[in-house]
Design an enzyme around this catalytic site. Structure first.
Site, mmCIF file in Angstrom:
data_model
loop_
_atom_site.group_PDB
_atom_site.id
_atom_site.type_symbol
_atom_site.label_atom_id
_atom_site.label_comp_id
_atom_site.label_asym_id
_atom_site.label_seq_id
_atom_site.Cartn_x
_atom_site.Cartn_y
_atom_site.Cartn_z
ATOM 1 N N ASN A 148 33.693 -20.824 -45.611
ATOM 2 C CA ASN A 148 34.090 -21.339 -44.308
ATOM 3 C C ASN A 148 35.041 -20.395 -43.578
ATOM 4 O O ASN A 148 34.938 -20.211 -42.363
ATOM 5 C CB ASN A 148 34.750 -22.713 -44.473
ATOM 6 C CG ASN A 148 35.164 -23.327 -43.151
ATOM 7 O OD1 ASN A 148 34.399 -23.350 -42.189
ATOM 8 N ND2 ASN A 148 36.407 -23.802 -43.084
ATOM 9 N N HIS A 207 33.726 -27.191 -39.724
ATOM 10 C CA HIS A 207 33.068 -27.454 -38.444
ATOM 11 C C HIS A 207 31.580 -27.103 -38.531
ATOM 12 O O HIS A 207 31.221 -26.053 -39.068
ATOM 13 C CB HIS A 207 33.686 -26.613 -37.330
ATOM 14 C CG HIS A 207 35.011 -27.101 -36.841
ATOM 15 N ND1 HIS A 207 36.171 -26.974 -37.581
ATOM 16 C CD2 HIS A 207 35.358 -27.707 -35.670
ATOM 17 C CE1 HIS A 207 37.179 -27.481 -36.888
ATOM 18 N NE2 HIS A 207 36.716 -27.921 -35.729
#
Length: 342
Positions: free
Chosen positions: A184, A152
């Site tokens: 991440n 994201h």
């Protein structure tokens, strides 16, 4: 310069000076013996001085009708580049069709939006963005067994105020291939949490996030090259070498101060002990690397450096605990990102 050379120069100068002095006295003695010539004045001419020559005329150039029309190609379509601008409830993004990644994704968070808990991540799924032409889209299967997370750019945790807003963060136009373990799911996630905690001190925080493809020096020949992996079958989605965040923390006043923070992180495993400020860069560095402009309309007198206003540090939490918070339970109150002690 050696003493010998200095002595030579001094000797030459002295000889030259003696010769010049002798010549001067000789000329004076000659002037005394020679009678001065009689000078007779002649009347000056009363005729005017001649005018300067007139400039040469510029040759006449006949207006020509161009025999070609390069813009005529537009009748078949505009080649581009086209950056697909896509505003949603929770994001505004510009998509780079060449890399199949967003060029940037912007978000806005406030204390009320972060504290709201009206959505459940378990009801959201990753989806391809049909607003992008099919041949330029990133595909779900591009990430399959690629070794990278669908990372994201605007985190889902920032959009829990609405299920629809949360769902929009799962569009692939909000994703880039990111190293999973160590980035991440770890350092990058802690960095996102830092951004959310800024709402404890600012009524309005705007964040722009995106990928970078930075050069690296070759150890053998010393030359700089840009090199990155491309995933998918056929290969189509570029794997960024780095990611940036530009943070605008607003004081809430009309024309008030804005605390600016700019950070660049490598798309690689990062030790959680690494200080966040070690990744702080001037905003101009991101602009040069990305070809984008972020604060051209923000006057210098309104700018403050974010890390001089708050403590730029991470609170490291276990990945499983963060996932529980994303599933609907409210996050625990954490201190941090507070004002720098004076």
């Amino acid at each position: 310069m050696s003493k010998t050379k200095l002595a030579i120069i001094a000797g030459v100068s002295a000889a030259a000076g003696s010769a010049a002095t002798a010549a001067l006295y000789a000329s004076r003695s000659q002037r005394k013996d020679t009678p001065s010539p009689i000078v007779t004045s002649t009347p000056t001419s009363t005729y005017p001085s001649p005018l300067p020559p007139a400039p040469l005329p510029i040759p006449f150039r006949k207006e020509l009708t161009p025999p070609v029309n390069p813009t005529g190609v537009f009748q078949y379509g505009f080649p581009g580049p086209v950056n697909d601008l896509h505003p949603t409830l929770s994001t505004t993004s510009s998509f780079d069709r060449r890399t199949r990644n967003p060029a940037w994704v912007a978000e806005h968070i406030t204390p009320s939006s972060i504290n709201a808990n009206n959505a459940d991540r378990r009801h959201s799924v990753f989806v391809e963005d049909e607003t992008v032409p099919e041949k330029f889209r990133a595909r779900l299967h591009d990430y399959f067994r690629s070794g990278y997370d669908r990372g994201h750019q605007v985190p889902a945790a920032d959009a829990k105020w609405s299920q629809d807003a949360l769902d929009k963060t799962f569009l692939l136009t909000n994703m880039c291939p990111q190293v999973g373990e160590g980035f991440n799911r770890d350092y990058w996630a802690h960095f996102e949490d830092f951004c959310r905690r800024l709402t404890n001190h600012y009524p309005s925080v705007r964040i722009v996030t995106g990928p970078l493809y930075l050069p690296k020096r070759d150890h053998e020949d010393g030359k700089w090259r840009v090199s990155y992996e491309v995933i998918g079958n056929p290969p189509s989605v570029s794997v960024p070498t780095h990611f940036y965040k530009v943070i605008f923390a607003e004081d809430g006043k009309t024309g008030g101060d804005v605390s600016l923070g700019a950070f660049v992180l490598p798309n690689a495993r990062i030790d959680n002990d690494k200080p966040l400020q070690s990744f702080e860069v001037p905003i101009e560095a991101i602009e040069r690397a990305s070809g984008l402009e972020f604060a051209g309309k923000l006057p210098a007198q309104r700018r403050k450096r974010l890390c001089e206003q708050v403590t730029c540090s991470l609170l490291v939490r276990d990945y499983a605990d963060r996932q529980k918070n994303l599933m609907g339970s409210p996050p625990p109150k954490k201190s941090g990102a507070g004002p720098t002690p004076t």
